[in-house]
Design a protein around this motif. Structure first.
Motif, PDB file in Angstrom:
ATOM      1  N   SER A 182       0.861  -1.190   0.000  1.00  0.00           N
ATOM      2  CA  SER A 182       0.000   0.000   0.000  1.00  0.00           C
ATOM      3  C   SER A 182       0.889   1.229   0.000  1.00  0.00           C
ATOM      4  O   SER A 182       1.916   1.272   0.685  1.00  0.00           O
ATOM      5  CB  SER A 182      -0.965  -0.019   1.181  1.00  0.00           C
ATOM      6  N   THR A 183       0.512   2.198  -0.813  1.00  0.00           N
ATOM      7  CA  THR A 183       1.359   3.393  -0.949  1.00  0.00           C
ATOM      8  C   THR A 183       0.616   4.616  -0.432  1.00  0.00           C
ATOM      9  O   THR A 183      -0.615   4.676  -0.499  1.00  0.00           O
ATOM     10  CB  THR A 183       1.714   3.645  -2.423  1.00  0.00           C
ATOM     11  N   GLY A 184       1.355   5.553   0.080  1.00  0.00           N
ATOM     12  CA  GLY A 184       0.754   6.824   0.480  1.00  0.00           C
ATOM     13  C   GLY A 184       1.248   7.295   1.828  1.00  0.00           C
ATOM     14  O   GLY A 184       1.366   6.488   2.760  1.00  0.00           O
ATOM     15  N   ASN A 185       1.537   8.613   1.920  1.00  0.00           N
ATOM     16  CA  ASN A 185       1.980   9.196   3.190  1.00  0.00           C
ATOM     17  C   ASN A 185       0.827   9.336   4.168  1.00  0.00           C
ATOM     18  O   ASN A 185       1.040   9.535   5.353  1.00  0.00           O
ATOM     19  CB  ASN A 185       2.535  10.609   2.949  1.00  0.00           C
ATOM     20  N   GLU A 186      -0.402   9.240   3.617  1.00  0.00           N
ATOM     21  CA  GLU A 186      -1.577   9.515   4.445  1.00  0.00           C
ATOM     22  C   GLU A 186      -2.025   8.309   5.260  1.00  0.00           C
ATOM     23  O   GLU A 186      -2.917   8.406   6.072  1.00  0.00           O
ATOM     24  CB  GLU A 186      -2.731   9.989   3.545  1.00  0.00           C
ATOM     25  N   LEU A 187      -1.387   7.151   5.035  1.00  0.00           N
ATOM     26  CA  LEU A 187      -1.970   5.917   5.567  1.00  0.00           C
ATOM     27  C   LEU A 187      -1.521   5.612   6.994  1.00  0.00           C
ATOM     28  O   LEU A 187      -0.332   5.668   7.317  1.00  0.00           O
ATOM     29  CB  LEU A 187      -1.600   4.732   4.668  1.00  0.00           C
ATOM     30  N   ARG A 225       5.976   4.967   1.498  1.00  0.00           N
ATOM     31  CA  ARG A 225       5.653   6.398   1.447  1.00  0.00           C
ATOM     32  C   ARG A 225       5.922   6.912   0.024  1.00  0.00           C
ATOM     33  O   ARG A 225       6.590   6.255  -0.763  1.00  0.00           O
ATOM     34  CB  ARG A 225       6.491   7.152   2.476  1.00  0.00           C
ATOM     35  N   GLU A 226       5.399   8.092  -0.260  1.00  0.00           N
ATOM     36  CA  GLU A 226       5.583   8.638  -1.613  1.00  0.00           C
ATOM     37  C   GLU A 226       6.982   9.240  -1.737  1.00  0.00           C
ATOM     38  O   GLU A 226       7.173  10.456  -1.635  1.00  0.00           O
ATOM     39  CB  GLU A 226       4.510   9.681  -1.910  1.00  0.00           C
ATOM     40  N   ASP A 227       7.925   8.382  -1.932  1.00  0.00           N
ATOM     41  CA  ASP A 227       9.316   8.800  -2.029  1.00  0.00           C
ATOM     42  C   ASP A 227       9.972   7.822  -2.990  1.00  0.00           C
ATOM     43  O   ASP A 227       9.797   6.607  -2.869  1.00  0.00           O
ATOM     44  CB  ASP A 227       9.940   8.696  -0.627  1.00  0.00           C
ATOM     45  N   GLY A 249      -2.508   2.212  -5.078  1.00  0.00           N
ATOM     46  CA  GLY A 249      -2.220   3.643  -5.043  1.00  0.00           C
ATOM     47  C   GLY A 249      -0.906   3.952  -5.733  1.00  0.00           C
ATOM     48  O   GLY A 249      -0.130   3.062  -6.098  1.00  0.00           O
ATOM     49  N   GLY A 250      -0.696   5.247  -5.927  1.00  0.00           N
ATOM     50  CA  GLY A 250       0.585   5.705  -6.474  1.00  0.00           C
ATOM     51  C   GLY A 250       0.831   5.301  -7.913  1.00  0.00           C
ATOM     52  O   GLY A 250       1.972   5.284  -8.374  1.00  0.00           O
ATOM     53  N   VAL A 251      -0.239   4.983  -8.632  1.00  0.00           N
ATOM     54  CA  VAL A 251      -0.025   4.498 -10.003  1.00  0.00           C
ATOM     55  C   VAL A 251      -0.700   5.406 -11.039  1.00  0.00           C
ATOM     56  O   VAL A 251      -0.709   5.109 -12.219  1.00  0.00           O
ATOM     57  CB  VAL A 251      -0.464   3.006 -10.115  1.00  0.00           C
ATOM     58  N   HIS A 256       3.679  12.482  -7.425  1.00  0.00           N
ATOM     59  CA  HIS A 256       4.309  11.564  -6.470  1.00  0.00           C
ATOM     60  C   HIS A 256       3.899  10.117  -6.707  1.00  0.00           C
ATOM     61  O   HIS A 256       3.956   9.299  -5.800  1.00  0.00           O
ATOM     62  CB  HIS A 256       3.968  12.011  -5.044  1.00  0.00           C
ATOM     63  N   ASP A 257       3.452   9.828  -7.913  1.00  0.00           N
ATOM     64  CA  ASP A 257       3.062   8.453  -8.239  1.00  0.00           C
ATOM     65  C   ASP A 257       4.262   7.746  -8.867  1.00  0.00           C
ATOM     66  O   ASP A 257       4.504   7.825 -10.063  1.00  0.00           O
ATOM     67  CB  ASP A 257       1.854   8.463  -9.194  1.00  0.00           C
ATOM     68  N   TYR A 258       5.013   7.046  -8.014  1.00  0.00           N
ATOM     69  CA  TYR A 258       6.294   6.486  -8.461  1.00  0.00           C
ATOM     70  C   TYR A 258       6.233   5.005  -8.862  1.00  0.00           C
ATOM     71  O   TYR A 258       7.232   4.452  -9.290  1.00  0.00           O
ATOM     72  CB  TYR A 258       7.329   6.607  -7.330  1.00  0.00           C
TER      73      TYR A 258
HETATM   74 MG    MG Z   1      -1.302   8.022  -3.256  1.00  0.00          MG
END
Ligand code: MG
Ligand code: AMP
Length: 416
Positions: A182-187, A225-227, A249-251, A256-258
């Motif tokens: 799972s991706t995301g700084n918010e999680l 995280r989004e990095d 996520g992140g796709v 920031h979708d890496y």
């Molecule tokens: Mg995201």
């Protein structure tokens, strides 16, 4: 953007059925048989009684009737588990219990309900036909006969049948291991205190549950995280571990979708990216280069919105997992892939360029299948999906559908 059907076909063409492995009975649940199963002996293994009663020779009881019972001496008692006895002493009967071996020479069993026992003798009040209440050796399967084909999903009833064959292990298709990223700084992990701007990670739990529903049991949950460096590290770990990598996520196309660029940097070949489906447009599918074990891994990049993640899982990832598992669907509770139901209220849409999946509840009304749409159709709204048992499929370009229209529906079956 490619069509939904094309995307699904590319995915299914590129995943391969997993190799086979031997698994103990105790661990078989959720697997798929990797070879046809043959009867290793006749089933049942010996003639035995189907009821509690008295084993008789027909000539002795030809005249038995309720009004004129025939009194016979009881030669003995045979219980389930006793060795086969016999031959029957002529002019006598055996008291016998369900599952007990029929004594040699007996023709049938009279249910005890038709008999009156009196110490050493019994009045038989029925004349049976030959073979009544007897389970014959081999009547279900003769030795060597195919009992189950390859590709059958192991259910509780399949396990029962397999166990009755006396073998302690069976060949099944290896279950794929899955890394769920799972991706995301918010999680935040459920259980932690909610802080400003954060949300709880629901995708990794929902996706794990969806994979478990298909019988899988080896997962590596990861968070990223989004990095870009962290994405490299986490996706690298995922590819080290798993046969299948599922990211959430992140796709999409955010700054920031890496996920996609990093996967490609790691040698993954993109086969699908952006699919004309709603929800689920940013869906990604790729194949890794050969790993250390000489295998290719499958990578699914699902959108982060929880509804999009689960709908794309159900429609694209699930069929791929079923193929990898070798599941032919023969004994799964499957209705046709799509069926028709009568829509109960209008669905209004602006014509779009994507196939749309609308969360719905299908039920019966006056013998007809009907579909009610769920409240809250935005792709971050999980309430509707949680209550839904089906998805209405609106074709590309559709401007919705009116109440009483017959619409296409797919069942939200999570288990097969
Ligand atoms: Mg995201
Ligand atoms: P993304 O695809 O990363 O742009 O995310 C789209 C939306 O899904 C955003 O609102 C995210 O906060 C949300 N989201 C992403 N991952 C998760 C997750 N694991 N659990 C719940 N919501 C998520």
């Amino acid at each position: 953007m490619i069509s939904f059907e094309e995307a699904r076909a590319i995915v299914l063409d590129n995943v391969q059925v997993a190799p086979k492995t031997r698994v103990k009975l105790e661990k078989l649940q959720g697997s798929v048989l990797g070879e046809p199963v043959l009867a290793s002996y006749d089933l049942p293994h010996f003639d035995n009684s189907a009821v509690d009663g008295f084993a008789v020779c027909l000539p002795d009881v030809l005249n038995a009737a309720e009004s004129s019972p025939v009194e016979m001496p009881i030669a003995g008692e045979i219980r389930a588990g006793d060795a086969i006895s016999g031959p029957m002493p002529s002019g006598s009967v055996y008291k016998i219990f369900t599952g007990a071996p029929l004594p040699e020479g007996a023709d049938a069993v009279v249910m005890r309900e038709y008999c009156v026992e009196n110490g050493q003798s019994v009045k038989i009040g029925r004349c049976p036909r030959s073979g009544d209440n007897v389970r014959r050796r081999g009547e279900e399967f003769l030795r060597g006969k195919q009992i189950l084909p390859d590709g059958i999903r192991v259910t509780p009833s399949v396990i029962g049948l397999l166990a009755s064959l006396g073998q302690a292990s069976f060949m099944v298709h290896k279950k794929p291991t899955v890394a769920i990223v799972s991706t995301g700084n918010e999680l935040l992990k459920p259980g932690k205190n909610l802080t400003s701007g954060k949300i709880y990670d629901s995708n990794s739990f929902a996706l794990t549950a969806a994979l478990e529903a298909l019988g899988l049991d080896e997962f590596l949950p990861l968070h990223c995280r989004e990095d870009v460096n962290e994405t490299r590290k986490v996706l690298g770990l995922a590819l080290d571990f798993a046969d299948v990598v599922i990211t959430a996520g992140g796709v999409s196309v955010g700054d920031h979708d890496y996920v996609k660029p990093v996967l490609e940097e790691l040698g993954v070949k993109t086969l699908v990216y952006k699919v004309a489906m709603k929800p689920g447009k940013p869906l990604y599918f790729g194949l890794s280069s050969l790993n250390k074990k000489g295998k290719r891994q499958y990578i699914f990049g699902l959108p982060g919105n929880p509804v999009s993640a689960l709908v794309t899982f159900h429609q694209i990832v699930r069929p791929a997992i079923l193929k990898i598992m070798g599941d032919t669907g023969e004994n799964s509770a499957r209705l046709p892939d799509r069926f028709k139901a009568t829509l109960q209220s209008d669905i209004k849409r602006l014509p779009g360029d994507r196939l749309e999946f609308v969360r719905a509840v299908v039920s019966t009304k006056n013998g007809d299948l009907v579909a009610d749409t769920c409240e809250g159709q935005d792709s971050h709204m999980m309430g509707g999906l949680a209550l839904a048992n089906a998805l209405i499929v609106l074709p590309v370009g559709s401007s919705g559908a009116a109440a009483n229209d017959r619409v296409d529906v797919v069942l939200l079956n999570w288990h097969s």
